[in-house]
Scaffold this motif. Structure first.
Motif, short mmCIF file in Angstrom:
data_model
loop_
_atom_site.label_atom_id
_atom_site.label_comp_id
_atom_site.label_asym_id
_atom_site.label_seq_id
_atom_site.Cartn_x
_atom_site.Cartn_y
_atom_site.Cartn_z
N GLU A 133 -4.50 2.90 -6.33
CA GLU A 133 -3.65 3.98 -5.86
C GLU A 133 -2.40 4.16 -6.74
O GLU A 133 -1.58 5.03 -6.46
CB GLU A 133 -3.22 3.74 -4.42
N SER A 134 -2.26 3.32 -7.76
CA SER A 134 -1.06 3.39 -8.62
C SER A 134 -1.44 3.46 -10.09
O SER A 134 -0.97 2.65 -10.91
CB SER A 134 -0.16 2.18 -8.36
N LYS A 190 0.84 -1.19 0.00
CA LYS A 190 0.00 0.00 0.00
C LYS A 190 0.88 1.25 0.00
O LYS A 190 2.07 1.20 0.29
CB LYS A 190 -0.89 0.01 1.24
N ASN A 191 0.24 2.39 -0.29
CA ASN A 191 0.91 3.69 -0.21
C ASN A 191 2.21 3.74 -1.00
O ASN A 191 3.21 4.29 -0.56
CB ASN A 191 1.19 4.05 1.26
N ARG A 251 4.01 7.73 -5.93
CA ARG A 251 3.41 7.99 -7.23
C ARG A 251 4.45 8.10 -8.35
O ARG A 251 4.09 8.16 -9.52
CB ARG A 251 2.57 9.26 -7.18
#
Length: 522
Positions: A77-78, A51-52, A55
């Motif tokens: 998220e990617s 996760k996280n 970017r």
């Protein structure tokens, strides 16, 4: 999974220096960050994706993990990812929306998952920029119709090492940019014409190690731009005339490891001007007709078949041929002009056949040859001058033949002594006969030992010779008709079988009516 790629990734993981404190805080847990753009996660205990993730990351590689499911929006998220690789994981299911947000993805690999049996419709619906899709060594049994319809930019598609038994009609209909298609090591039984409908830009087709049993001219009708066609490891037993006639751009044809018993240039029709490589290794060929239309051919592999003879004109007009492999067949004789005009040939592999003799002018046109492999045949001698045409550095293999070390060996013996540096495995080039030289290395034999026994018909008239013996001395007197040089060899054999030889030669200036030879008798 590609073993080389896997090894490379592992080496990167082992050799890459540990991240500093600052980079460790930004790199996902249980992963390695080689650059701000690359992340490798290779952890057996990892059950979910990191996760996280920053970017900046463009490439994510997940391998040897326990990740079993890719759920909806797993990677939402990617969205910036351009390359995503799953290698040797425990994937069992991939949700149809798992990649929904990865619209920038250009390369995607999902390989080496022994429990992944299918993909759902729409899995790749948003990957309109995808150019490379690898789905190798999973357990896919079928591919759903329309699975690849949205992938109009795709250039490479691999699905090798699965258990796919059939392909739906029009599967590749929209893949107008496809260049590489690999369906090797599946269970395909038949390839129908409709399967490849729409692949007019296809340049490379690999259908290796499948179970294709029937091929027709229509099979390749819509992929006429092929430059490489790989059909190795199938069960093809017959090719009909003209089957490849539409493949006018074909450069490479690989039919290795099938069941062909004959092969003819008629399979190409008259459109064979671009073919450079033809591989027929490991079939059951017993007959081969002329290949004279293959005027662009540079590499021809015919090894591991059952060929016992070849027509003299088989390579006529194939003047660009550079590499020819005829090894591991049953050839016993080659026509003297079979290599006529093949002046650019670099390697000729004739090892592991049944060749018993070679014609004196067999290699007369092979000036630039660099490799001549004649090992493991039935050759007893070679004709004088056989290797004389070669003008560049080359290597030769002669071991594994039953060389007869007698007077007919003089040319080969002299050549071996002069060229010992180019003979591979020279210590295995052994005499098989006569008995007293058996298992001797040819290069170690003295030339005076290379003698031929005289048969009764060839025996000279000895009525003018007389023998006298006194104690341990024997005197042989022979009258000669005219002054001429003469050489007489006397051999004494000890009880242990060893031979001691004495050689006497008359000189022109000492000719007389008689020649006397004396020597002690042991």
């Amino acid at each position: 999974m590609d073993k080389h790629l896997s090894l490379t990734l592992l080496l990167m993981l082992l050799l890459c220096p540990k991240s500093n404190t600052e980079s460790q805080t930004s790199c996902p847990y249980r992963c390695q960050c080689f650059t701000p753009l690359q992340v490798l996660c290779a952890e057996e205990r990892m059950t979910s994706l990191p996760k996280n993730m920053c970017r900046q990351v463009k490439e994510l590689i997940v391998m040897t993990s326990a990740v079993a499911y890719l759920l909806p929006h797993t990677l939402e998220e990617s969205p910036q990812l351009t390359e995503l690789v799953f290698l040797n994981n425990a994937l069992r299911s991939i949700h149809a929306q798992a990649f929904e947000n990865l619209t920038q993805l250009q390369e995607l690999e999902i390989s080496g998952n022994p429990w992944l049996e299918n993909l759902f419709m729409g899995t790749f619906s948003q990957q309109r920029n995808l150019t490379k899709l690898l789905l190798n060594f999973n357990r896919f049994k079928t591919v759903l119709p329309g699975m690849f319809d949205s992938l109009k930019q795709m250039e490479t598609l691999q699905m090798k090492g699965n258990i796919i038994s059939h392909l739906p009609m029009f599967l590749f209909l929209n893949l107008h940019n496809l260049r590489v298609l690999d369906l090797s090591q599946n269970k395909l039984e038949e390839v129908k014409r409709e399967t490849f409908f729409g692949l007019t830009s296809l340049e490379i087709l690999k259908v290796n190690n499948n179970l294709i049993s029937n091929l027709t001219c229509d099979t390749f009708h819509t992929i006429s731009q092929l430059t490489e066609l790989h059909l190795e490891g199938n069960k093809i037993s017959e090719l009909t005339d003209g089957i490849f006639s539409v493949l006018t751009q074909l450069n490479v044809l690989n039919l290795r490891g099938n069941l062909l018993t004959t092969f003819s240039q008629e399979v190409f029709g008259f459109n064979v001007s671009n073919l450079r490589e033809l591989n027929l290794k490991g079939n059951r060929l017993t007959e081969l007709s002329s290949l004279s239309r293959l005027t662009s051919l540079t590499d021809l592999v015919l090894s591991s078949n059952q060929l016992s003879s070849l027509p003299e004109d088989i390579f006529r007009n194939v003047t660009l041929l550079e590499n020819l492999d005829l090894s591991e067949n049953q050839l016993s004789l080659l026509p003297e002009l079979i290599f006529y005009n093949l002046s650019g040939i670099i390697s000729i592999h004739l090892h592991k056949n049944n060749l018993r003799r070679l014609e004196p002018k067999l290699f007369n046109d092979q000036w630039l040859t660099q490799q001549i492999y004649l090992s493991d045949n039935q050759l007893e001698t070679l004709p004088p001058g056989l290797f004389d045409p070669f003008i560049v550095d080359y290597t030769v293999r002669l071991h594994g033949n039953p060389w007869r070390c007698d007077c007919h060996m003089w040319y080969l013996h002299d050549w071996v002594l002069r060229n010992n540096d180019i003979i591979q495995r020279q210590d295995s080039v052994l005499c098989n006969s006569p008995g007293f030289l058996r298992q001797h290395v040819v290069a170690s034999v003295d030339k005076d030992q290379l003698v031929c026994r005289v048969s009764a018909d060839e025996m000279p008239d000895l009525r003018s010779c007389s023998i006298q013996a006194f104690d341990d001395t024997m005197i042989v007197k022979c009258k000669v008709d005219k002054c001429s040089p003469m050489t007489v060899k006397v051999q004494f054999q000890e009880d242990d079988g060893s031979i001691t030889e004495h050689v006497l030669k008359t000189e022109h200036s000492e000719c007389s009516n008689g020649t006397r030879i004396e020597g002690p008798v042991h």
